[in-house]
Write an enzyme that holds these catalytic residues in place. Structure first.
Site, PDB file in Angstrom:
ATOM      1  CG  HIS A  17      -1.910  -1.055   1.337  1.00  0.00           C
ATOM      2  ND1 HIS A  17      -2.124  -1.780   2.487  1.00  0.00           N
ATOM      3  CD2 HIS A  17      -2.785  -1.540   0.423  1.00  0.00           C
ATOM      4  CE1 HIS A  17      -3.102  -2.654   2.282  1.00  0.00           C
ATOM      5  NE2 HIS A  17      -3.515  -2.542   1.036  1.00  0.00           N
ATOM      6  CE  LYS A  41     -12.561  -7.339   1.279  1.00  0.00           C
ATOM      7  NZ  LYS A  41     -11.330  -6.699   0.802  1.00  0.00           N
ATOM      8  NE  ARG A  92      -2.743  -7.364  -4.312  1.00  0.00           N
ATOM      9  CZ  ARG A  92      -3.539  -7.521  -3.276  1.00  0.00           C
ATOM     10  NH1 ARG A  92      -3.036  -7.881  -2.121  1.00  0.00           N
ATOM     11  NH2 ARG A  92      -4.832  -7.336  -3.392  1.00  0.00           N
ATOM     12  CB  SER A 130      -4.362  -6.577   4.533  1.00  0.00           C
ATOM     13  OG  SER A 130      -4.032  -5.308   4.077  1.00  0.00           O
TER      14      SER A 130
HETATM   15  P1  ADP Z   1      -9.773  -3.582  -0.704  1.00  0.00           P
HETATM   16  O1  ADP Z   1     -10.563  -4.353   0.300  1.00  0.00           O
HETATM   17  O2  ADP Z   1     -10.465  -2.324  -1.159  1.00  0.00           O
HETATM   18  O3  ADP Z   1      -9.223  -4.379  -1.863  1.00  0.00           O
HETATM   19  P2  ADP Z   1      -7.065  -3.499   0.340  1.00  0.00           P
HETATM   20  O4  ADP Z   1      -6.606  -2.800   1.564  1.00  0.00           O
HETATM   21  O5  ADP Z   1      -6.932  -4.979   0.291  1.00  0.00           O
HETATM   22  O6  ADP Z   1      -8.564  -3.018   0.149  1.00  0.00           O
HETATM   23  O7  ADP Z   1      -6.329  -2.909  -0.928  1.00  0.00           O
HETATM   24  C1  ADP Z   1      -6.443  -1.554  -1.286  1.00  0.00           C
HETATM   25  C2  ADP Z   1      -5.836  -1.365  -2.658  1.00  0.00           C
HETATM   26  O8  ADP Z   1      -4.427  -1.586  -2.595  1.00  0.00           O
HETATM   27  C3  ADP Z   1      -6.368  -2.325  -3.725  1.00  0.00           C
HETATM   28  O9  ADP Z   1      -6.411  -1.646  -4.968  1.00  0.00           O
HETATM   29  C4  ADP Z   1      -5.313  -3.411  -3.766  1.00  0.00           C
HETATM   30  O10 ADP Z   1      -5.269  -4.057  -5.025  1.00  0.00           O
HETATM   31  C5  ADP Z   1      -4.061  -2.584  -3.526  1.00  0.00           C
HETATM   32  N1  ADP Z   1      -2.991  -3.402  -2.961  1.00  0.00           N
HETATM   33  C6  ADP Z   1      -3.052  -4.238  -1.916  1.00  0.00           C
HETATM   34  N2  ADP Z   1      -1.853  -4.831  -1.689  1.00  0.00           N
HETATM   35  C7  ADP Z   1      -1.020  -4.352  -2.636  1.00  0.00           C
HETATM   36  C8  ADP Z   1       0.369  -4.598  -2.975  1.00  0.00           C
HETATM   37  N3  ADP Z   1       1.093  -5.491  -2.295  1.00  0.00           N
HETATM   38  N4  ADP Z   1       0.909  -3.907  -3.998  1.00  0.00           N
HETATM   39  C9  ADP Z   1       0.139  -3.042  -4.715  1.00  0.00           C
HETATM   40  N5  ADP Z   1      -1.159  -2.774  -4.469  1.00  0.00           N
HETATM   41  C10 ADP Z   1      -1.734  -3.420  -3.448  1.00  0.00           C
END
Ligand code: ADP
Length: 162
Positions: A17, A41, A92, A130
């Site tokens: 992130h 979620k 990803r 996460s």
């Molecule tokens: P959501 O539940 O909205 O997907 P996340 O916190 O899982 O929320 O992810 C927020 C954003 O960050 C999403 O667009 C996700 O694809 C991106 N993201 C999560 N992990 C990574 C990573 N390791 N590298 C790049 N982008 C990421």
């Protein structure tokens, strides 16, 4: 002024992130990194905890032009509210693409004045999520390098709690 919203669960914030956030802050005048408060979620960390951890990490990493916030309801309504014309998402893998493709179509339908900008995950973070951090942390595994150093202990302690 170019303003964007980087929305997500951030449960918790990871180095993946942070990487996306850095690139967004380079491109835009102002970035709202905003925790989704009403997702389907069931988050492990409360909205307040997630916002607070992001604040600490953004300050420690010295990323400029960033506002940390949370939101309820429709993302496009929130974006309009803060004057953002762009949304930021990270990609990803193909699995991310399918979900993002659907979200993009829906958001365009709801708000044709808002565009989404995608950043590819850097290779060293393409495996990072996460949920992986939560899983490793809950078994007392090493999350060093997976989350920002400034919030690593808070996350590890919280996840290790039964
Ligand atoms: P959501 O539940 O909205 O997907 P996340 O916190 O899982 O929320 O992810 C927020 C954003 O960050 C999403 O667009 C996700 O694809 C991106 N993201 C999560 N992990 C990574 C990573 N390791 N590298 C790049 N982008 C990421």
């Amino acid at each position: 002024m170019k303003i964007c919203v980087y929305p997500g669960s951030f449960d918790p914030l990871t180095q993946g992130h942070v990487d996306v956030l850095r690139h967004a802050a380079e491109l835009f005048d102002k970035v709202y990194i905003s925790v989704l408060n009403n997702g389907a979620k069931h988050p492990v960390f409360t909205t307040e905890e997630r916002v607070e951890m992001i604040r600490i990490a953004v300050a420690a990493e010295k990323i400029p032009n960033v506002r940390v916030d949370s939101f309820n309801g429709l993302l496009v309504d929130y974006a309009h509210c803060v004057g953002a014309g762009y949304l930021i998402r990270g990609l990803r893998a193909i699995t991310d693409f399918e979900y993002e493709f659907q979200m993009d179509a829906l958001n365009r339908r709801l708000a044709s004045d808002i565009q989404t900008v995608y950043f590819m995950a850097s290779p060293e973070h393409s495996f990072l999520s996460s949920s992986a951090v939560r899983e490793i942390g809950s078994f007392g595994g090493d999350i060093n390098g997976l989350v920002p150093e400034s919030i690593k202990n808070t996350i590890a302690e919280r996840l290790a709690k039964p």
